[in-house]
Motif scaffolding. Structure first.
Motif, PDB file in Angstrom:
ATOM      1  N   GLY A  89       0.836  -1.085  -0.016  1.00 38.10           N
ATOM      2  CA  GLY A  89      -0.211  -0.074   0.084  1.00 38.10           C
ATOM      3  C   GLY A  89       0.955   1.110  -0.190  1.00 38.10           C
ATOM      4  N   VAL A  90       0.279   2.492   0.405  1.00 39.72           N
ATOM      5  CA  VAL A  90       0.977   3.616   0.286  1.00 39.72           C
ATOM      6  C   VAL A  90       1.933   3.678   1.347  1.00 39.72           C
ATOM      7  CG1 VAL A  90       0.589   6.380   0.485  1.00 39.72           C
ATOM      8  CG2 VAL A  90      -1.077   4.855  -0.722  1.00 39.72           C
ATOM      9  N   ALA A  91       1.564   3.092   2.457  1.00 40.88           N
ATOM     10  CA  ALA A  91       2.704   3.118   3.381  1.00 40.88           C
ATOM     11  C   ALA A  91       4.130   2.578   3.186  1.00 40.88           C
ATOM     12  CB  ALA A  91       2.082   2.419   4.879  1.00 40.88           C
ATOM     13  N   LEU A  92       3.882   1.167   2.434  1.00 38.06           N
ATOM     14  CA  LEU A  92       4.743   0.433   1.894  1.00 38.06           C
ATOM     15  C   LEU A  92       5.792   1.239   0.851  1.00 38.06           C
ATOM     16  CD1 LEU A  92       6.678  -2.133   1.499  1.00 38.06           C
ATOM     17  CD2 LEU A  92       4.945  -2.649  -0.494  1.00 38.06           C
ATOM     18  N   TRP A 149      -3.351   4.346   5.989  1.00 33.53           N
ATOM     19  CA  TRP A 149      -3.279   4.702   4.445  1.00 33.53           C
ATOM     20  C   TRP A 149      -3.805   3.481   3.463  1.00 33.53           C
ATOM     21  CZ3 TRP A 149       2.264   7.002   4.690  1.00 33.53           C
ATOM     22  CH2 TRP A 149       2.120   8.265   5.324  1.00 33.53           C
ATOM     23  N   PRO A 150      -4.186   3.705   2.393  1.00 39.64           N
ATOM     24  CA  PRO A 150      -5.050   2.639   1.486  1.00 39.64           C
ATOM     25  C   PRO A 150      -3.830   1.926   0.942  1.00 39.64           C
ATOM     26  CG  PRO A 150      -4.724   4.769   0.302  1.00 39.64           C
ATOM     27  CD  PRO A 150      -4.603   4.956   1.911  1.00 39.64           C
ATOM     28  N   GLY A 151      -4.348   0.689   0.644  1.00 39.05           N
ATOM     29  CA  GLY A 151      -3.695  -0.542   0.302  1.00 39.05           C
ATOM     30  C   GLY A 151      -4.389  -1.626  -0.514  1.00 39.05           C
TER      31      GLY A 151
END
Length: 376
Positions: A89-92, A149-151
């Motif tokens: 996701g966005v965090a990654l 956060w999206p993923g």
């Protein structure tokens, strides 16, 4: 003295001596082979030299071939094991990108920071390490700001494709990267830098005096990764200990109570925070890694003189270390647990991690001159 340090540490940590010695073996191999990720990416991006990248492909190929079938079976030699399959996701993406920048201006990745600091390579890497821990703790404290956060969630390639198709496609990808790096390097430089199989010194003295060929380092790290999977029941990890160390410091200083941070309320993390820090296997392996690197440097006679960094170098270590720490927590790991551990576990997140990490390395490479650091 260095031998006493490793042996004494194993005796002191008797319940966890196997993890201490395993960490020491990893540190010894890392130092003797000068096996790093930040340096390999820097040479690749700045000079078009791919020997370090090819060594990584060898490491990934052997680790995946040996670990992924066991992880899918759920056991290795009768011991229960699991892989690292984390969300994409966005965090990654953001975490890997920040981590990549931090690698180049901080001077190393997670394993590189530990082994170069302990190997006596000057004070700069100790500043990077302290900032790394601070950044990881900051990200844990601010968990609620980025946790949603999206993923697309966690994706297992063997689950989607089947075990052996996932293994086969992985090995094919490693071979293509390996071959492409040779072709590009040959076209750019007219010759391909050897990854190194044959030692550059007499045997067996080279085993303890080094330096080892990079291929030896790749194979050694792959086999020790399998040993970690067997003993710990999961792949090799490094940075999971850093927010733990920082949170323990925050608690000891009375600044806050991390037990109430949402990051530590996760059931998979709560136990680590409540136990003594030396009961944490990742912590013991990290400290063992540093002891092993110290031993390798002492035996090789390569303990560099202690030098305080210039102002620009110190600033790079602080900023780079903070980015490394924040990035590692956001991305659920570093080049070891996300890149190596993720890919060897058949997780999509391991393959995705390397793309923004390389982009971050490219940005970090351009920022190095601002701190008085060379681009090579």
């Amino acid at each position: 003295m260095a031998i006493l340090l490793v042996g004494g540490g194993a005796a002191w940590l008797a319940p966890h001596s196997a993890f201490w010695l395993l960490g020491a073996a990893l540190g010894f191999v890392l130092f003797q082979a000068s096996f790093g990720f930040a340096g390999a990416f820097r040479r690749l991006l700045a000079e078009g030299r791919g020997a370090g990248l090819r060594a990584q492909m060898l490491l990934l190929a052997v680790a995946t071939l040996l670990m992924l079938p066991a992880i899918e079976a759920g056991s290795l030699a009768g011991a229960p094991v699991r892989g690292f399959v984390f969300p994409v996701g966005v965090a990654l993406l953001a975490g890997a990108f920040l981590f990549g920048i931090g690698m180049q201006i901080g001077g190393g990745c997670a394993s590189g920071t530990l082994y170069t600091a302990a190997g006596g390579q000057g004070a700069r890497m100790w500043i990077t390490l302290a900032s790394f821990i601070a950044g990881a703790t900051l990200a844990a404290w601010q968990y609620e700001a980025w946790a949603d956060w999206p993923g697309i969630g966690a994706v297992s390639l063997p689950g989607a494709l089947g075990l052996w198709p996932a293994v086969g496609l992985s090995l094919l990808a490693f071979a293509l990267v390996f071959g492409a790096s040779r072709v590009i390097e040959q076209a750019r430089h007219g010759a391909v830098e050897p990854m190194g199989w044959r030692p550059r010194g007499p045997f067996p003295a080279i085993l303890w005096r080094g330096p080892w060929p990079m291929a030896w380092g790749a194979l050694g790290l792959a086999l020790l990764s399998v040993a970690t999977l067997f003993l710990a029941g999961r792949p090799w990890a490094i940075t999971a200990a850093f927010p733990l160390w920082g949170s323990k410091i925050v608690e000891a200083l009375g600044w806050d109570d991390p037990a109430f941070w949402p990051f530590w309320e996760d059931p998979t993390r709560t136990e680590a925070l409540l136990r003594p820090v030396l009961a944490d296997r990742t912590t013991v392996m990290d400290l063992g890694l540093m002891a092993g690197a110290f031993l390798a440097a002492a035996l090789a006679g390569r303990m560099a003189g202690w030098r305080w960094p210039r102002a620009g170098e110190a600033a790079a270590s602080v900023i780079g270390g903070l980015l490394l720490g924040v990035g590692a927590v956001l991305a659920s790991g570093c080049n070891i647990s996300a890149y190596l551990g993720g890919i060897a576990s058949g997780s999509l997140h391991g393959w995705v991690w390397i793309v923004p990490a390389l982009l971050g390395n490219a940005v970090g490479l351009r920022l190095r001159p601002l701190f008085g650091l060379g681009r090579a």
